[in-house]
Structure formats: C-alpha cells, structure tokens
Design an enzyme around this catalytic site. Structure first.
Site, PDB file in Angstrom:
ATOM      1  N   SER A 115      59.600  -9.154  78.421  1.00 35.12           N
ATOM      2  CA  SER A 115      58.797  -8.799  77.255  1.00 35.12           C
ATOM      3  C   SER A 115      57.905  -7.683  77.469  1.00 35.12           C
ATOM      4  O   SER A 115      58.302  -6.574  77.996  1.00 35.12           O
ATOM      5  CB  SER A 115      58.084  -9.848  76.580  1.00 35.12           C
ATOM      6  OG  SER A 115      57.275  -9.695  75.504  1.00 35.12           O
ATOM      7  N   HIS A 116      56.410  -7.686  77.135  1.00 39.80           N
ATOM      8  CA  HIS A 116      55.552  -6.751  77.400  1.00 39.80           C
ATOM      9  C   HIS A 116      54.889  -6.859  78.936  1.00 39.80           C
ATOM     10  O   HIS A 116      54.142  -5.908  79.442  1.00 39.80           O
ATOM     11  CB  HIS A 116      54.258  -7.205  76.644  1.00 39.80           C
ATOM     12  CG  HIS A 116      53.863  -8.477  76.962  1.00 39.80           C
ATOM     13  ND1 HIS A 116      54.656  -9.610  76.543  1.00 39.80           N
ATOM     14  CD2 HIS A 116      52.731  -8.974  77.299  1.00 39.80           C
ATOM     15  CE1 HIS A 116      53.849 -10.426  76.617  1.00 39.80           C
ATOM     16  NE2 HIS A 116      52.812 -10.174  77.384  1.00 39.80           N
ATOM     17  N   ASP A 280      56.607  -3.633  72.003  1.00 37.14           N
ATOM     18  CA  ASP A 280      56.361  -3.889  73.213  1.00 37.14           C
ATOM     19  C   ASP A 280      58.091  -3.724  73.960  1.00 37.14           C
ATOM     20  O   ASP A 280      58.768  -3.201  73.257  1.00 37.14           O
ATOM     21  CB  ASP A 280      55.955  -5.180  73.530  1.00 37.14           C
ATOM     22  CG  ASP A 280      57.109  -6.326  73.239  1.00 37.14           C
ATOM     23  OD1 ASP A 280      57.703  -6.190  72.459  1.00 37.14           O
ATOM     24  OD2 ASP A 280      56.986  -7.495  73.560  1.00 37.14           O
ATOM     25  N   ASP A 282      60.708  -5.390  74.800  1.00 37.24           N
ATOM     26  CA  ASP A 282      61.809  -5.794  74.246  1.00 37.24           C
ATOM     27  C   ASP A 282      62.142  -5.696  72.563  1.00 37.24           C
ATOM     28  O   ASP A 282      62.613  -6.170  71.960  1.00 37.24           O
ATOM     29  CB  ASP A 282      62.226  -7.173  74.670  1.00 37.24           C
ATOM     30  CG  ASP A 282      61.083  -8.149  74.075  1.00 37.24           C
ATOM     31  OD1 ASP A 282      59.826  -7.874  74.090  1.00 37.24           O
ATOM     32  OD2 ASP A 282      61.463  -9.370  73.887  1.00 37.24           O
ATOM     33  N   ASP A 284      60.001  -6.883  70.072  1.00 34.10           N
ATOM     34  CA  ASP A 284      59.614  -7.986  69.193  1.00 34.10           C
ATOM     35  C   ASP A 284      58.198  -8.105  68.804  1.00 34.10           C
ATOM     36  O   ASP A 284      57.931  -8.447  67.785  1.00 34.10           O
ATOM     37  CB  ASP A 284      60.171  -9.398  69.454  1.00 34.10           C
ATOM     38  CG  ASP A 284      59.472  -9.669  71.100  1.00 34.10           C
ATOM     39  OD1 ASP A 284      58.675  -8.957  71.670  1.00 34.10           O
ATOM     40  OD2 ASP A 284      59.692 -11.143  71.674  1.00 34.10           O
ATOM     41  N   ARG A 285      57.398  -7.346  69.659  1.00 29.50           N
ATOM     42  CA  ARG A 285      55.746  -7.351  69.268  1.00 29.50           C
ATOM     43  C   ARG A 285      55.706  -5.973  68.343  1.00 29.50           C
ATOM     44  O   ARG A 285      56.306  -5.163  68.826  1.00 29.50           O
ATOM     45  CB  ARG A 285      54.846  -7.335  70.285  1.00 29.50           C
ATOM     46  CG  ARG A 285      55.058  -8.774  71.015  1.00 29.50           C
ATOM     47  CD  ARG A 285      54.310  -8.614  72.287  1.00 29.50           C
ATOM     48  NE  ARG A 285      54.232 -10.115  72.865  1.00 29.50           N
ATOM     49  CZ  ARG A 285      53.220 -10.706  73.308  1.00 29.50           C
ATOM     50  NH1 ARG A 285      52.039 -10.107  73.676  1.00 29.50           N
ATOM     51  NH2 ARG A 285      53.404 -12.101  73.926  1.00 29.50           N
ATOM     52  N   LYS A 379      60.712 -12.872  66.496  1.00 25.11           N
ATOM     53  CA  LYS A 379      59.625 -12.043  65.959  1.00 25.11           C
ATOM     54  C   LYS A 379      60.247 -10.313  66.016  1.00 25.11           C
ATOM     55  O   LYS A 379      61.204 -10.368  66.893  1.00 25.11           O
ATOM     56  CB  LYS A 379      58.385 -12.042  66.471  1.00 25.11           C
ATOM     57  CG  LYS A 379      58.401 -11.760  67.885  1.00 25.11           C
ATOM     58  CD  LYS A 379      56.857 -12.246  68.570  1.00 25.11           C
ATOM     59  CE  LYS A 379      57.002 -12.079  70.077  1.00 25.11           C
ATOM     60  NZ  LYS A 379      56.339 -13.506  70.787  1.00 25.11           N
TER      61      LYS A 379
HETATM   62  C1  G1P Z   1      52.521 -15.382  75.034  1.00 22.71           C
HETATM   63  C2  G1P Z   1      52.054 -15.624  73.519  1.00 22.71           C
HETATM   64  C3  G1P Z   1      53.001 -16.257  72.530  1.00 22.71           C
HETATM   65  C4  G1P Z   1      54.274 -15.787  72.469  1.00 22.71           C
HETATM   66  C5  G1P Z   1      54.721 -15.591  74.096  1.00 22.71           C
HETATM   67  C6  G1P Z   1      56.097 -14.807  73.892  1.00 22.71           C
HETATM   68  O1  G1P Z   1      53.044 -16.752  75.081  1.00 22.71           O
HETATM   69  O2  G1P Z   1      50.606 -16.113  73.618  1.00 22.71           O
HETATM   70  O3  G1P Z   1      52.544 -16.181  71.072  1.00 22.71           O
HETATM   71  O4  G1P Z   1      55.097 -16.289  71.717  1.00 22.71           O
HETATM   72  O5  G1P Z   1      53.926 -14.972  74.710  1.00 22.71           O
HETATM   73  O6  G1P Z   1      56.019 -13.299  73.576  1.00 22.71           O
HETATM   74  P1  G1P Z   1      51.769 -17.480  76.370  1.00 22.71           P
HETATM   75  O7  G1P Z   1      51.585 -16.753  77.630  1.00 22.71           O
HETATM   76  O8  G1P Z   1      50.416 -17.655  75.686  1.00 22.71           O
HETATM   77  O9  G1P Z   1      52.344 -18.969  76.598  1.00 22.71           O
HETATM   78 ZN    ZN Z   2      58.262  -8.966  73.544  1.00 19.83          ZN
END
Ligand code: G1P
Ligand code: ZN
Length: 546
Positions: A115-116, A280, A282, A284-285, A379
């Site tokens: 992800s990010h 981000d 991938d 999704d954000r 998302k």
């Molecule tokens: C975090 C975010 C959550 C999101 C996830 C994946 O998870 O808080 O909302 O769905 O990344 O992108 P966390 O690190 O808090 O478990």
């Molecule tokens: Zn992501």
C-alpha cells in the site's frame, strides 16, 4: 504427478499471520529463501482445490514485485490453475484487481502490495488475497492461511519456466494459460458507467479550472492519464509523477500532507490548482484538496454520501452506508438525514464486504483515506476523485465552499489521528491491557479533565453472517459526545503502532473554520494521560499526527 512440478522441502516460518490487510513485512523478510513461497503455499492450501480455476494477479510495482509475481504464477501452475490474468509488467491497482476478479468470474486474486508503505530493499512488501467476490479474504480464511503456514514442510512449484510479464497476450506456463492484460481500459469503462463524463469533461477541460492529480510514481499513473488526460481532456501534464517506478522515485506513496508535500505546496501557490488529488502506492486511498483546505477523509465519505444525487451511478439508490469504528461520525449525521442505516465495522476493508454483498450498503469509508462503493470490493482512490469532481461539476462550487456548506448543515466532526510508531511490543500491549482493565472504573467519572460517559472495548457481530471480531479498539465517549479511540495497528512491519483517534463535534459558526488541531485541543493530551502512555512506551508525543 505432472512432470516439471517439483516439491521443495523447507522449514515453516511462524510469523506468517495476515493482519488488517494481508501479510505485510519488511522486503528483507520476504526475500529470505523460501519465505514468499511458503506463504503462497499456505494461501494455495487454504483455497483448496484450484484445478481448472482462474486467478487474477496484480501488484503496485514496488521492488520485488516482478520476481514475486513470477514465483506466484509458477506455484499456481503447479497447483493446476488453468488461467492466470496478470497486469502488464505485473502492475494492477488494488481496485482494478477487485473489478477484474468480479468481471472475469475468477476464483481469487493475488495482490503484491504494501500500500502506502515505502518500497525498496529497505522498505516493505506485502501479499494480499482476494476471493471470488473481489474482496479481501475474511478473517476465517486469513486464519486458515496462518494455520497452514505453521504446518508446511515445503512447497510445490515448477522447474525452470520463463514468464514474460512485459508481453501482452497469452502464453503458456506449463499447462496454465497466462494472459498479460492491460486493466486500464476496463477500469476506465467502469468509471464511465458511474459518473457523468460529459459534465466532468466540461469542468476539467475548462480553462478556468486548474486540475492536478499526483500519482506519486505509483500504480495509478496510467489509469489517471487515460481517464483525466485522454478521456476528460485535462491539459497534458495535469497528471504528475505518472510513471510507476520500483522505488516510487524516492517518494513515500502516501497521499497525506507529510509525504505528498509537492501537491500540498502547489495548492498554496497563487497560480496553484483549484483542485488537487493524489492516491497511494496501490491506488486504493485518496486525498482531495481545494485551494485552501485538504478534505479530511472522514469528511470525504460523508460528503460523497450527502451528495450522491449528483453522481448518476448513485442517484436514488443509496440505501445504507458504513464506516469503520474509528472513522468520525460525520457519516452518521448524513445517514440520519437521508433516513438510511449507518453501519459501524472494525478497521479494515474486509469488514464492509458482507454488507456490500448483501446489498445493505452502497457507500463506505474509513478515516485512513479510503472510500468506496458496491462497484468493487476494495476502496478506490480514483473513483473517489471522480466522484468529487462529479459533485463539483453539478453543484458548481469549489472544494472549500462545498466542505464549508456541508459543515454548516451537519456540524463539523473535527478529527485527528495520533500515531505512536515503532513501540516495543510488550509495553504497547501492557498499556492496552491496563486500560482495558480500568474501563469499568472510569465510566461516569471525571478523569484528566474529561467527564467520561461510556468506556468500552469494541467488538463486532457481522449482521449478515454472524461472524464476530473482538478487541477491535477501546472507546471513550465523554458527556459532551467527544470521543477517544485506542487501537494497535494491524499493518505495521516492526514493533507496534498505537493509533489514537480523537473527535469532537463543533457547530458554532465562527469556530467551524479553525484547524482540526484547535478544535480537538485537550483530547490528545487527556488520551495520553488516561492510558499512561509515557510510562508504558517511554514516549512523550506521537510520531505522526494526521
Ligand atoms: C490501516 C488503516 C485501515 C486500513 C488499512 C489498510 O490499518 O488504519 O483503515 O484499512 O491500513 O489500508 P491499521 O494499520 O490501522 O491496522
Ligand atoms: Zn493502499
């Protein structure tokens, strides 16, 4: 037994328990001999018989993406999967993968992404599994993967089979048909069905509307170019950092103010964009910015819901919405106004899935910059940006004006998240345990300046399938409805990250425009004292405030 399939003996690892969003670890851990292979074997075993099935594979393009995908294809072929659809060069955004799994009736999807989180040999890597409905695997499946991973004695793969991820079209990998696909067109078409592209073109193509989308050298660049520049005729160059790079060009592909610095700075310039957005690693954000403000993610989903009549794909059909528990209650206020239910779920997109599948909700979102709808089961960053643009095109307002109009109508749920990163595990867990033990005592009492109305630990029962999730965050609500939430992150790759979420509803006209920090003042300090954070963690302040 098929020729060329080989069994490689290996010792199991004991740390392969998926978290909020699949298995995420340091790249160095994933690149240890047999580590990825054993995890993929656990995934394959948990999925059961894959013979004759179709699997979609994507990735955000970070360092280690290609070799990991080639490994996965060989192992899926050894498991007798008949067809693999893989993004060209191993690239596919998370929402595009979700759409493709659904559109092609695939059995599962594999996503290589952290992800990010930063990429590279020093950064992070991850593997996510999506099921045939396009959604992240639920807890029962991720737990089965973990149980399988602990018992493995080796894995099955193919001996010496080359795969060319750069060559579009079909190739055979032993007996598996591997199709290298370009998911951008399918994704763009899906967006055209949901939004008014004629109105969008008028807005984005007009000379009075300066538009900028920052793809942060991550996966959304090709999608954003196709949609914004080719289809909606934004001036060439409106999409910046549009080429996905293994190291994200040195950027940290997180669309918040700390890392999307260029975009935030550009918005503040006199001749800066009227509308700015980013996504981000991938895809999704999302973040959406106006000339004088960045939209808080909890507000973003609330505003999308409140204005659903503007988007053709959503007009007249929003029968329910959902947010993750720590997300502000701005969405609840909108749901109340619309007369539809607002569900509260644990953190992580997978918990929205059954609500979406059963038709109970159409829109959902999280405070962590994620919003989405029943068009996919992930998302979707670009979707959210298009939705915002569609609203602006119809309401003929700037981002700032729309947000302020919303606050005046519904109140402003001022919100902040405070992250304490890289905590020592024992201390962080002991802190949560101690707080948990004191919840009954502090209810109804005045503690550190807060008159505490309720204090409890959140647990969830899925209203559709009855599955439960316990210990999903500690909640403190004050007599004046302010809220503090504590939880430990499930996506970290070293130590523990404590997240504290604070929220206060403000209605007074003058105050509405103050910074979120000012509006929630007092809550972060009280939260730290209440949980004895300095004593348990040795920290006097959070590392990141967003
Ligand atoms: C975090 C975010 C959550 C999101 C996830 C994946 O998870 O808080 O909302 O769905 O990344 O992108 P966390 O690190 O808090 O478990
Ligand atoms: Zn992501």
């Amino acid at each position: 037994m098929i020729e060329r399939v080989i069994s490689v003996p290996a010792q199991p690892f004991h740390d392969q328990r998926p978290g909020t969003s699949g298995l995420r670890k340091r790249t160095a851990i994933f690149s240890q001999p047999h580590y990825l292979e054993l995890y993929l074997q656990a995934v394959i075993d948990a999925l059961g018989n894959l013979r004759g099935k179709t699997v979609v594979i994507g990735g955000d393009g970070r360092y280690h993406n290609r070799p990991a995908i080639e490994t996965a294809i060989r192992m899926l072929s050894a498991a007798e999967v008949s067809r693999v659809l893989v993004g060209r060069d191993g690239l596919m955004s998370t929402p595009a993968l979700s759409l493709m799994v659904r559109a092609k009736n695939a059995y599962a999807g594999l996503l290589f992404t952290a992800s990010h989180n930063p990429g590279g040999p020093q950064g992070d890597f991850g593997v996510k599994l999506n099921l045939g409905n396009g959604a992240p695997a639920p807890e029962r499946v991720t737990e089965a993967i973990f149980q399988h991973s602990r018992r493995l004695t080796g894995y099955r793969t193919l001996d010496r089979v080359a795969i060319d991820l750069a060559k579009p079209g079909a190739q055979l990998c032993f007996e598996t048909l591997v199709e290298v696909v370009d998911p951008v067109t399918d994704y763009a078409r899906a967006m055209e069905k949901l939004f008014d592209f004629a109105a969008l073109e008028k807005l984005i193509g007009s000379r009075d509307f300066r538009f900028r989308f920052d793809a942060m050298n991550a996966v959304t660049g090709p999608y954003a170019r196709e949609i914004f520049e080719n289809r909606l005729r934004a001036p060439v160059g409106s999409v910046v950092n549009a080429v996905p790079l293994e190291d994200f060009g040195g950027l940290h592909p997180d669309p918040g103010p700390s890392y999307a610095k260029d975009l935030f700075a550009a918005m503040a310039e006199d001749t800066g964009p009227d509308f700015g957005a980013a996504s981000d690693g991938d895809g999704d954000r999302h973040v959406v910015l106006g000339r004088d403000l960045a939209v808080a993610p909890s507000d973003s989903i609330a505003i999308l819901a409140a204005n659903h009549q503007a988007a053709p794909g959503y007009a007249k059909r929003v029968n329910g919405v959902a947010r993750s528990m720590p997300t502000s209650r701005a969405l609840d206020a909108v749901a109340k106004h619309l007369g539809v239910p607002c569900y509260e779920t644990p953190t992580g997109w997978k918990y929205f899935t059954s609500l979406l599948d059963s038709g109970r909700i159409v829109l959902c979102g999280e405070e962590s910059a994620g919003a989405g709808s029943d068009h996919a089961r992930e998302k979707d960053g670009l979707w959210a940006v298009l939705y915002w643009l569609n609203i602006l095109a119809v309401r003929r307002m700037s981002v700032g004006a729309l947000v302020r109009t919303h606050w005046r109508a519904f109140g402003r749920h001022a919100f902040q998240r405070l992250d304490y990163v890289g905590l020592e595990e024992d201390g962080a867990r002991a802190m949560m345990q101690d707080l948990r033990a004191r919840l009954r005592d502090i209810e109804g009492r005045r503690v550190h300046g807060l008159l505490i109305d309720t204090a409890d630990e959140y647990s969830y029962v899925d209203p559709v399938d009855g599955t439960t999730a316990d210990r999903q965050g500690i909640r403190i609500v004050t007599a004046d409805h302010a809220r503090i939430v504590y939880r430990l992150s499930g996506t970290g790759t070293s130590g523990e990250t404590l997240r504290i979420y604070v929220e206060r509803l403000v209605r007074e006209g003058d105050m509405l425009d103050a910074s979120a920090g000012r509006l929630v003042a007092g809550l972060p300090g009280a939260a730290a004292l209440l949980a004895d954070i300095p004593r348990y963690t040795g920290r006097s302040a959070p590392d990141v405030v967003s």
